[in-house]
Design an enzyme around this catalytic site. Sequence first.
Site, PDB file in Angstrom:
ATOM      1  N   CYS A 134    -150.863  23.042  37.079  1.00  0.00           N
ATOM      2  CA  CYS A 134    -150.891  23.662  35.759  1.00  0.00           C
ATOM      3  C   CYS A 134    -152.318  23.761  35.212  1.00  0.00           C
ATOM      4  CB  CYS A 134    -150.014  22.866  34.800  1.00  0.00           C
ATOM      5  SG  CYS A 134    -150.008  23.542  33.129  1.00  0.00           S
ATOM      6  N   CYS A 178    -137.276  32.743  22.976  1.00  0.00           N
ATOM      7  CA  CYS A 178    -137.574  31.410  23.513  1.00  0.00           C
ATOM      8  C   CYS A 178    -138.862  30.867  22.903  1.00  0.00           C
ATOM      9  CB  CYS A 178    -137.721  31.464  25.028  1.00  0.00           C
ATOM     10  SG  CYS A 178    -136.262  32.111  25.855  1.00  0.00           S
ATOM     11  N   CYS A 229    -149.608  17.608  35.471  1.00  0.00           N
ATOM     12  CA  CYS A 229    -148.956  18.446  36.488  1.00  0.00           C
ATOM     13  C   CYS A 229    -150.061  19.229  37.214  1.00  0.00           C
ATOM     14  CB  CYS A 229    -147.968  19.399  35.846  1.00  0.00           C
ATOM     15  SG  CYS A 229    -146.782  18.578  34.754  1.00  0.00           S
ATOM     16  N   CYS A 239    -133.763  29.862  22.601  1.00  0.00           N
ATOM     17  CA  CYS A 239    -134.017  28.914  23.686  1.00  0.00           C
ATOM     18  C   CYS A 239    -135.293  28.147  23.332  1.00  0.00           C
ATOM     19  CB  CYS A 239    -134.209  29.680  25.000  1.00  0.00           C
ATOM     20  SG  CYS A 239    -134.764  28.661  26.390  1.00  0.00           S
ATOM     21  N   CYS A 293    -152.821  19.907  27.185  1.00  0.00           N
ATOM     22  CA  CYS A 293    -151.640  19.091  27.442  1.00  0.00           C
ATOM     23  C   CYS A 293    -152.064  17.720  27.978  1.00  0.00           C
ATOM     24  CB  CYS A 293    -150.733  19.776  28.459  1.00  0.00           C
ATOM     25  SG  CYS A 293    -149.223  18.814  28.731  1.00  0.00           S
ATOM     26  N   ARG A 343    -133.955  34.250  38.542  1.00  0.00           N
ATOM     27  CA  ARG A 343    -135.124  35.038  38.127  1.00  0.00           C
ATOM     28  C   ARG A 343    -136.224  34.978  39.171  1.00  0.00           C
ATOM     29  NH1 ARG A 343    -136.438  32.572  33.447  1.00  0.00           N
ATOM     30  NH2 ARG A 343    -134.404  33.383  32.931  1.00  0.00           N
ATOM     31  N   CYS A 354    -131.554  25.978  31.272  1.00  0.00           N
ATOM     32  CA  CYS A 354    -132.362  26.850  32.142  1.00  0.00           C
ATOM     33  C   CYS A 354    -133.326  25.939  32.877  1.00  0.00           C
ATOM     34  CB  CYS A 354    -133.117  27.866  31.294  1.00  0.00           C
ATOM     35  SG  CYS A 354    -134.433  28.757  32.174  1.00  0.00           S
TER      36      CYS A 354
HETATM   37  S1  SF4 Z   1    -146.539  21.913  33.130  1.00  0.00           S
HETATM   38 FE1  SF4 Z   1    -148.587  21.918  32.145  1.00  0.00          FE
HETATM   39  S2  SF4 Z   1    -148.159  22.146  29.966  1.00  0.00           S
HETATM   40 FE2  SF4 Z   1    -146.218  21.444  30.958  1.00  0.00          FE
HETATM   41  S3  SF4 Z   1    -146.217  19.177  30.861  1.00  0.00           S
HETATM   42 FE3  SF4 Z   1    -147.154  19.734  32.818  1.00  0.00          FE
HETATM   43  S4  SF4 Z   1    -149.378  19.810  32.383  1.00  0.00           S
HETATM   44 FE4  SF4 Z   1    -148.323  19.943  30.405  1.00  0.00          FE
END
Ligand code: SF4
Length: 360
Positions: A91, A128, A88, A161, A84, A291, A221
């Site tokens: 992550c 989903c 984040c 979803c 990605c 959840r 969601c």
């Molecule tokens: S949560 Fe992870 S997969 Fe989703 S946008 Fe952020 S870095 Fe990318």
Amino acid sequence: MTLATISDERAPARRFPEATVLLERVTADALAQRPLADADALRLLNPAELPLLALLQAAFVVRERHYGRRVRIHVLNNVQNGNCPEDCSYCAQAKNSQAPIEKYRLKDDEQILAEAGRAHAAGAYRYCVVLSGRGPSVRRVEWLAQLVRRIKTTYPPLEVCISAGLLDEAGARALKDAGLDRYNHNLNTSAERYAQICTTHGYGDRVATLQAARGAGIDVCSGLIIGMGEQPAEVVELAQTLRRLGARSIPINFYVHVPGAALGPVDQLTPEYGLRVLCLFRLANPDAEIRAAGGREVNLRALEALALYPANSVFAEGYLNTPGHGADRTIRLIHDAGFEVEREGFVADAGPGAGVEARC
Ligand code: SF4
């Protein structure tokens, strides 16, 4: 052994003089669909204000009104992982993560259709499709739209979803026209903390995505991850924001550090606090699907079954890059606690980037 030998008689009995009044007020407000006052919401998270069992009972009264004792099971079935471009910090798939995760490529249409078919045959009511990344391009929205059409015409009445990151109004309208039922996009953390967790997009981008989806008539969601250093007032803000945004489903994840991810271990959560947060969200969002999501096993530990009093939905079979309990153990937990699995009602989450760390 008598009770006296196992109790600590030196400890002063804790008193909660205003607990009954507070619990009666927040329960009545929730049952009447009145917004929870910020000051009351904050008190729910404070162990000095309310005994936990009384709070769980108040949340259960509201949960039972809308969902009885039914528990909805979500099963993650990811088909792509990693790479990605966003950062984040929690992550394992982020560009700044060193986590040694297994990387998959996106499955093709026929594979995804086949998985949707298996989920449909097994009694799933919603399927989903989850994609990692910043958000879908115009071409990817077109691809998703035709995928939604194919799934819905091939396997009625299966709901669909999508979780695909940031979405604009045109993209939301295109997906709605294709028949999309729900869009997942988590807020993850509070407005004031967002820049500490991610620099490649902002909290406002996420709110705008949810507004675009709602504006197009798609159910929303959206949830969060607790335990990343946020204060109780920030959690209250998230509960209230998701109510105002009309979130129909709210996954509450409990932070678990994945070795190699940019955000290190955070020693913040206790099982009691996790349960209080679930109760807060039930009372602030009375008829939403709440959840107990990723990280419940690790963070709620021996109190895990109590999560079913406020929450009506759980994951089974683990998460993208962290393990969880298998379906058999989850179903046994549900039955042992006196709840029932919602028949014909599990949700199959399939697609790239699914998981506690990456349900973008
Ligand atoms: S949560 Fe992870 S997969 Fe989703 S946008 Fe952020 S870095 Fe990318």
